[in-house]
Design a protein around this motif. Structure first.
Motif, short mmCIF file in Angstrom:
data_model
loop_
_atom_site.label_atom_id
_atom_site.label_comp_id
_atom_site.label_asym_id
_atom_site.label_seq_id
_atom_site.Cartn_x
_atom_site.Cartn_y
_atom_site.Cartn_z
N THR A 2 65.64 34.03 24.38
CA THR A 2 64.52 34.79 23.86
C THR A 2 64.98 35.51 22.60
N PRO A 3 64.34 35.24 21.46
CA PRO A 3 64.76 35.90 20.22
C PRO A 3 64.46 37.40 20.23
N VAL A 54 64.17 40.02 35.84
CA VAL A 54 62.88 39.88 35.15
C VAL A 54 63.06 39.11 33.84
N LEU A 55 64.07 39.48 33.06
CA LEU A 55 64.27 38.83 31.77
C LEU A 55 64.65 37.36 31.91
N ILE A 56 65.48 37.05 32.87
CA ILE A 56 65.86 35.65 33.10
C ILE A 56 64.65 34.83 33.55
N GLU A 57 63.90 35.36 34.50
CA GLU A 57 62.73 34.63 35.00
C GLU A 57 61.66 34.50 33.92
N ALA A 58 61.45 35.56 33.14
CA ALA A 58 60.47 35.50 32.04
C ALA A 58 60.88 34.47 31.00
N ALA A 59 62.17 34.40 30.70
CA ALA A 59 62.66 33.39 29.75
C ALA A 59 62.47 31.99 30.31
N ARG A 61 60.25 31.00 32.38
CA ARG A 61 58.82 30.68 32.38
C ARG A 61 58.19 30.77 30.99
N GLN A 62 59.00 31.09 29.98
CA GLN A 62 58.56 31.21 28.58
C GLN A 62 57.39 32.19 28.42
N LEU A 63 57.54 33.37 29.04
CA LEU A 63 56.51 34.39 28.97
C LEU A 63 56.66 35.30 27.76
N LEU A 64 57.86 35.45 27.24
CA LEU A 64 58.14 36.41 26.18
C LEU A 64 58.26 35.74 24.83
N THR A 65 57.83 36.46 23.78
CA THR A 65 58.08 35.97 22.43
C THR A 65 59.27 36.69 21.79
N SER A 66 59.64 37.87 22.34
CA SER A 66 60.85 38.55 21.89
C SER A 66 61.31 39.54 22.95
N SER A 108 69.06 55.56 27.27
CA SER A 108 69.10 55.28 28.71
C SER A 108 69.31 53.79 28.93
N PRO A 109 70.19 53.44 29.87
CA PRO A 109 70.41 52.01 30.14
C PRO A 109 69.25 51.38 30.89
N ALA A 110 69.32 50.07 31.06
CA ALA A 110 68.32 49.28 31.80
C ALA A 110 66.94 49.40 31.17
N ARG A 111 66.91 49.36 29.82
CA ARG A 111 65.64 49.40 29.09
C ARG A 111 65.63 48.32 28.01
N VAL A 112 64.44 47.76 27.80
CA VAL A 112 64.24 46.70 26.82
C VAL A 112 62.82 46.82 26.28
N ILE A 113 62.61 46.44 25.01
CA ILE A 113 61.24 46.22 24.55
C ILE A 113 61.06 44.71 24.45
N VAL A 114 59.87 44.27 24.81
CA VAL A 114 59.53 42.85 24.73
C VAL A 114 58.19 42.73 24.04
#
Length: 174
Positions: A2-3, A54-59, A61-66, A108-114
């Motif tokens: 995921t870019p 979540v990030l692995i499964e979303a990748a 399933r190609q759910l995320l664009t970034s 804070s750890p365990a945070r991402v923007i998508v």
């Protein structure tokens, strides 16, 4: 894969994870207060594991664009890097009730923007709910070259890029 850069105007910009008042030892504390002491953000291994799932499964399933982590520099830094990658802006609103400095600069750890296309949002929301990963829709990717936090500031992407690249030239001595 995921870019990290925002890819399509209209995509939702979503914050995953819990933002805490953890500014000690952060880039913000270093730049604003010339201080790197205090208690660093506390890791939460269960939250990291859930977010990773979540990030692995979303990748898969190609759910995320970034996707971009919020470690060094927090949300503010991630917005800059995600916008500059493909010269796309972002318009968002910070969650109500929180300190804007904490929301923008906490590490804070365990945070991402998508970013997510509208047709995948419901599936991604369900994936996060199933894994117990907090999700907050902040705004959207925009075609206009601006990083806008409604009610706080709007920074033209050209100015952001000029400062970003000037710093690199200074560091590299070119």
């Amino acid at each position: 894969r995921t870019p990290m850069g925002f890819a399509y105007p209209g995509d939702a910009v979503v914050l995953l994870g819990e933002t805490k008042e953890e500014l000690a030892g952060s880039s913000w504390a270093d730049v604003v207060h010339d201080h790197l002491g205090g208690m660093p953000p506390m890791p939460n291994l269960a939250a990291e594991k859930a977010l990773g799932h979540v990030l692995i499964e979303a990748a898969r399933r190609q759910l995320l664009t970034s996707a971009h982590d919020l470690a060094d520099g927090g949300l503010a830094q991630a917005l800059v890097e995600s916008s500059l990658r493909n010269d796309l802006g972002v318009s968002l609103t910070l969650p109500e009730g929180g300190d804007p400095t904490v929301q923008l600069f906490s590490e804070s750890p365990a945070r991402v923007i998508v970013s997510i296309a509208a047709e995948h949002y419901a599936a991604f929301q369900a994936l996060c709910a199933d894994a117990g990963v907090p999700l907050v829709r902040l705004g959207e990717v925009v075609e206009q070259p601006v990083i806008e936090v409604l009610g706080h500031f709007a920074l033209p992407l050209g100015e952001v890029r000029a400062r970003w690249e000037a710093h690199i030239r200074e560091v590299m001595g070119t």
